[in-house]
Design an enzyme around this catalytic site. Structure first.
Site, mmCIF file in Angstrom:
data_model
loop_
_atom_site.group_PDB
_atom_site.id
_atom_site.type_symbol
_atom_site.label_atom_id
_atom_site.label_comp_id
_atom_site.label_asym_id
_atom_site.label_seq_id
_atom_site.Cartn_x
_atom_site.Cartn_y
_atom_site.Cartn_z
ATOM 1 N N SER A 227 0.822 -1.216 0.000
ATOM 2 C CA SER A 227 0.000 0.000 0.000
ATOM 3 C C SER A 227 0.849 1.256 0.000
ATOM 4 C CB SER A 227 -0.845 0.050 1.274
ATOM 5 O OG SER A 227 -1.743 -1.007 1.328
ATOM 6 N N HIS B 74 -0.764 -2.531 -7.240
ATOM 7 C CA HIS B 74 -1.538 -2.194 -6.039
ATOM 8 C C HIS B 74 -3.036 -2.231 -6.326
ATOM 9 C CE1 HIS B 74 -2.559 1.008 -2.767
ATOM 10 N NE2 HIS B 74 -2.745 -0.210 -2.321
ATOM 11 N N GLU C 120 -3.062 0.553 -9.126
ATOM 12 C CA GLU C 120 -1.912 1.463 -9.267
ATOM 13 C C GLU C 120 -0.711 0.611 -9.670
ATOM 14 O OE1 GLU C 120 -1.830 5.311 -6.375
ATOM 15 O OE2 GLU C 120 -1.696 3.410 -5.336
ATOM 16 N N ASN D 287 -2.812 6.155 -1.235
ATOM 17 C CA ASN D 287 -2.733 6.253 0.224
ATOM 18 C C ASN D 287 -2.083 7.539 0.720
ATOM 19 O OD1 ASN D 287 -4.158 4.017 1.232
ATOM 20 N ND2 ASN D 287 -2.586 2.716 0.325
HETATM 21 N N1 CAA Z 1 -15.914 -8.692 -1.729
HETATM 22 C C1 CAA Z 1 -16.466 -8.851 -2.956
HETATM 23 N N2 CAA Z 1 -17.555 -8.175 -3.377
HETATM 24 C C2 CAA Z 1 -18.118 -7.338 -2.499
HETATM 25 C C3 CAA Z 1 -17.612 -7.133 -1.197
HETATM 26 C C4 CAA Z 1 -16.466 -7.860 -0.820
HETATM 27 N N3 CAA Z 1 -15.887 -7.709 0.380
HETATM 28 N N4 CAA Z 1 -18.389 -6.231 -0.567
HETATM 29 C C5 CAA Z 1 -19.348 -5.871 -1.445
HETATM 30 N N5 CAA Z 1 -19.188 -6.535 -2.604
HETATM 31 C C6 CAA Z 1 -20.004 -6.400 -3.812
HETATM 32 C C7 CAA Z 1 -21.424 -6.858 -3.607
HETATM 33 O O1 CAA Z 1 -21.580 -8.228 -3.906
HETATM 34 C C8 CAA Z 1 -22.197 -6.008 -4.602
HETATM 35 O O2 CAA Z 1 -22.049 -6.550 -5.895
HETATM 36 P P1 CAA Z 1 -23.123 -6.277 -7.068
HETATM 37 O O3 CAA Z 1 -23.309 -4.798 -7.174
HETATM 38 O O4 CAA Z 1 -22.445 -6.870 -8.233
HETATM 39 O O5 CAA Z 1 -24.348 -6.964 -6.651
HETATM 40 C C9 CAA Z 1 -21.417 -4.681 -4.607
HETATM 41 O O6 CAA Z 1 -20.111 -4.992 -4.103
HETATM 42 C C10 CAA Z 1 -22.078 -3.642 -3.729
HETATM 43 O O7 CAA Z 1 -22.190 -4.202 -2.433
HETATM 44 P P2 CAA Z 1 -23.332 -3.850 -1.388
HETATM 45 O O8 CAA Z 1 -24.565 -3.439 -2.122
HETATM 46 O O9 CAA Z 1 -23.450 -4.996 -0.428
HETATM 47 O O10 CAA Z 1 -22.729 -2.694 -0.520
HETATM 48 P P3 CAA Z 1 -22.280 -1.237 -0.928
HETATM 49 O O11 CAA Z 1 -23.116 -0.682 -2.026
HETATM 50 O O12 CAA Z 1 -22.190 -0.535 0.357
HETATM 51 O O13 CAA Z 1 -20.818 -1.433 -1.517
HETATM 52 C C11 CAA Z 1 -18.494 -1.372 -1.213
HETATM 53 C C12 CAA Z 1 -19.796 -2.044 -0.804
HETATM 54 C C13 CAA Z 1 -18.228 -1.612 -2.698
HETATM 55 C C14 CAA Z 1 -17.406 -2.023 -0.394
HETATM 56 C C15 CAA Z 1 -18.629 0.174 -0.942
HETATM 57 O O14 CAA Z 1 -19.043 0.370 0.382
HETATM 58 C C16 CAA Z 1 -17.346 0.928 -1.187
HETATM 59 O O15 CAA Z 1 -17.024 1.245 -2.319
HETATM 60 N N6 CAA Z 1 -16.606 1.249 -0.097
HETATM 61 C C17 CAA Z 1 -15.356 1.968 -0.187
HETATM 62 C C18 CAA Z 1 -14.265 1.009 -0.622
HETATM 63 C C19 CAA Z 1 -12.938 1.692 -0.745
HETATM 64 O O16 CAA Z 1 -12.776 2.876 -0.564
HETATM 65 N N7 CAA Z 1 -11.929 0.881 -1.069
HETATM 66 C C20 CAA Z 1 -10.571 1.339 -1.127
HETATM 67 C C21 CAA Z 1 -9.926 1.094 0.204
HETATM 68 S S1 CAA Z 1 -8.268 1.690 0.225
HETATM 69 C C22 CAA Z 1 -7.379 0.502 -0.544
HETATM 70 O O17 CAA Z 1 -7.853 -0.507 -0.937
HETATM 71 C C23 CAA Z 1 -5.932 0.770 -0.726
HETATM 72 C C24 CAA Z 1 -5.039 0.473 0.412
HETATM 73 O O18 CAA Z 1 -3.851 0.251 0.144
HETATM 74 C C25 CAA Z 1 -5.448 0.481 1.832
HETATM 75 P P1 NAD Z 2 -4.319 -9.600 5.833
HETATM 76 O O1 NAD Z 2 -3.855 -9.441 7.231
HETATM 77 O O2 NAD Z 2 -5.771 -9.812 5.560
HETATM 78 O O3 NAD Z 2 -3.546 -10.848 5.146
HETATM 79 C C1 NAD Z 2 -2.166 -11.026 5.156
HETATM 80 C C2 NAD Z 2 -1.909 -12.519 4.920
HETATM 81 O O4 NAD Z 2 -0.503 -12.698 4.706
HETATM 82 C C3 NAD Z 2 -2.290 -13.417 6.120
HETATM 83 O O5 NAD Z 2 -3.116 -14.461 5.661
HETATM 84 C C4 NAD Z 2 -0.939 -13.923 6.627
HETATM 85 O O6 NAD Z 2 -1.016 -15.244 7.148
HETATM 86 C C5 NAD Z 2 -0.122 -13.890 5.355
HETATM 87 N N1 NAD Z 2 1.330 -13.854 5.568
HETATM 88 C C6 NAD Z 2 2.028 -13.136 6.485
HETATM 89 N N2 NAD Z 2 3.352 -13.384 6.343
HETATM 90 C C7 NAD Z 2 3.482 -14.263 5.328
HETATM 91 C C8 NAD Z 2 4.584 -14.898 4.712
HETATM 92 N N3 NAD Z 2 5.819 -14.665 5.119
HETATM 93 N N4 NAD Z 2 4.357 -15.735 3.668
HETATM 94 C C9 NAD Z 2 3.087 -15.982 3.246
HETATM 95 N N5 NAD Z 2 2.003 -15.408 3.793
HETATM 96 C C10 NAD Z 2 2.196 -14.564 4.825
HETATM 97 O O7 NAD Z 2 -3.764 -8.344 5.052
HETATM 98 P P2 NAD Z 2 -4.368 -7.638 3.740
HETATM 99 O O8 NAD Z 2 -5.342 -6.624 4.163
HETATM 100 O O9 NAD Z 2 -4.753 -8.678 2.758
HETATM 101 O O10 NAD Z 2 -3.076 -6.841 3.229
HETATM 102 C C11 NAD Z 2 -2.035 -7.490 2.549
HETATM 103 C C12 NAD Z 2 -1.193 -6.478 1.792
HETATM 104 O O11 NAD Z 2 -2.030 -5.761 0.864
HETATM 105 C C13 NAD Z 2 -0.509 -5.414 2.649
HETATM 106 O O12 NAD Z 2 0.723 -5.089 2.073
HETATM 107 C C14 NAD Z 2 -1.484 -4.246 2.558
HETATM 108 O O13 NAD Z 2 -0.874 -3.002 2.797
HETATM 109 C C15 NAD Z 2 -1.919 -4.370 1.113
HETATM 110 N N6 NAD Z 2 -3.210 -3.751 0.815
HETATM 111 C C16 NAD Z 2 -4.220 -3.831 1.733
HETATM 112 C C17 NAD Z 2 -5.445 -3.253 1.434
HETATM 113 C C18 NAD Z 2 -6.571 -3.315 2.411
HETATM 114 O O14 NAD Z 2 -7.552 -2.577 2.246
HETATM 115 N N7 NAD Z 2 -6.532 -4.159 3.416
HETATM 116 C C19 NAD Z 2 -5.637 -2.628 0.187
HETATM 117 C C20 NAD Z 2 -4.576 -2.596 -0.737
HETATM 118 C C21 NAD Z 2 -3.366 -3.161 -0.395
#
Ligand code: CAA
Ligand code: NAD
Length: 283
Positions: free
Chosen positions: A119, A140, A152, A190
């Site tokens: 991330s 990503h 990304e 991020n």
């Molecule tokens: N896995 C797979 N599919 C999922 C799901 C999951 N965990 N959660 C929801 N869905 C699907 C549903 O099946 C549904 O599909 P259809 O439209 O095809 O029927 C669709 O998504 C919409 O779901 P819901 O109607 O149940 O719920 P919602 O309208 O509230 O949507 C959401 C759920 C798509 C998660 C929405 O809340 C959302 O977009 N949230 C924000 C997500 C976001 O910002 N993601 C980025 C996070 S940051 C990141 O990823 C980067 C990082 O490095 C941390």
């Molecule tokens: P998570 O905690 O759900 O899963 C991590 C998994 O990695 C676990 O099942 C753990 O057992 C496994 N693991 C740890 N060490 C390991 C090793 N040495 N070999 C094999 N498996 C190992 O975490 P996550 O949310 O899936 O995040 C995973 C990566 O994706 C991170 O780098 C995170 O920053 C990135 N990411 C997360 C998100 C998010 O929304 N959670 C979105 C984009 C990217």
């Protein structure tokens, strides 16, 4: 570059999603984790998602079985010897990622691309652990992977054009939209998202409002699909903290200082939805 078989390292919420979208697009996938129970959990997650699609009439039961038959469970990293592309999705910690990339470099065939779903961590530093930095790249995905369109793509200092093009084409073959960004802490997603989440946590910490009301403000006022604290729980507070630390270390600016409340929750083990407790209680 012909990519047919991939290995996903880490079968958590991201790894399971990455395995699913590749298998749905016809790739053969090794879904790898350290423990068998983790791989099983990841496979269960994929099955649940595919079942939801069959119930909605988007997938036949036969298609679902075919997709699942393309995912092979793995607890031996040596299986990477059969992969054209490895996508690492383990914990957001540089030391752990470096160790895995060193091992992947030893197991994967010379032509294989080693991608990380990090991330925020520097791709160049991860690549330097391997003997093939020109074949290391950031790929990503966003959470939930089956739903979110963005990937990304981040080049390290030495990533070749050929490798960049192959990863871009792979992302497109998954019906995702790739966007190239430079190797800076947090990339684009991020660097922008996580300070907002951190600020929302400061808003709780300083007693400005409750998590429910803060989320309501951002949902109803800014049309965000999830409020920032629900989103933090969804991402994982451990991951949020790691990302803020990378931004803080990488830019050296206190505007990225992780909120003490975020640290406290992570120390308490309240790391969000995946354990049932974070800013909200899921039990
Ligand atoms: N896995 C797979 N599919 C999922 C799901 C999951 N965990 N959660 C929801 N869905 C699907 C549903 O099946 C549904 O599909 P259809 O439209 O095809 O029927 C669709 O998504 C919409 O779901 P819901 O109607 O149940 O719920 P919602 O309208 O509230 O949507 C959401 C759920 C798509 C998660 C929405 O809340 C959302 O977009 N949230 C924000 C997500 C976001 O910002 N993601 C980025 C996070 S940051 C990141 O990823 C980067 C990082 O490095 C941390
Ligand atoms: P998570 O905690 O759900 O899963 C991590 C998994 O990695 C676990 O099942 C753990 O057992 C496994 N693991 C740890 N060490 C390991 C090793 N040495 N070999 C094999 N498996 C190992 O975490 P996550 O949310 O899936 O995040 C995973 C990566 O994706 C991170 O780098 C995170 O920053 C990135 N990411 C997360 C998100 C998010 O929304 N959670 C979105 C984009 C990217």
């Amino acid at each position: 570059m012909d990519i047919q078989t991939i290995m996903v390292v880490g079968a958590g919420q991201m790894g399971a999603g990455i395995a699913q979208v590749h298998a749905q697009s016809g790739y053969y996938v090794y879904l790898h984790d350290v423990k068998e129970t983790q791989v099983e959990k990841g496979l269960e997650r994929v099955k649940k998602n595919l079942t939801r699609q069959t119930e909605k009439g988007r997938l036949t039961n036969e298609e679902k079985s075919e997709i699942l038959s393309r995912i092979v469970p793995s607890t031996e990293l040596e299986n990477a010897s059969k992969a054209d592309l490895a996508v690492e999705a383990i914990v957001e910690n540089m030391d752990v990622k470096k160790k895995v990339f060193k091992e992947l470099d030893e197991c994967a065939p010379p032509h294989a691309i080693l991608a990380t779903n990090t991330s925020s961590l520097p791709i160049t530093e991860i690549a330097a652990e391997t003997s093939r930095p020109s074949q290391v790249i950031g790929m990503h995905f966003m959470n939930p992977v089956p739903v979110m369109k963005l990937v990304e793509i981040i080049r390290g200092l030495e990533t070749s054009d050929k490798v960049f093009d192959a990863v871009k084409q792979t992302a497109e073959s998954l019906h995702k939209t790739p966007v190239e960004v430079n190797d800076f802490p947090g990339f684009v997603s991020n660097r922008i998202l996580m300070p907002m989440i951190n600020e929302a946590i400061y808003t709780v910490y300083e007693g400005v409002s409750s998590p429910e009301d803060i989320d309501q403000v951002m949902k109803l006022g800014m049309n965000h699909p999830m409020g920032p604290l629900t989103l933090a729980d969804f991402i994982g507070l451990d991951t949020c903290l790691y990302i803020m630390e990378t931004l803080h270390d990488g830019f050296g600016d206190d505007k990225y200082r992780p909120c003490p409340l975020l640290r406290k929750y992570v120390k308490a083990g309240w790391i969000g939805k995946k354990v049932g407790r974070g800013f909200y209680n899921y039990n």
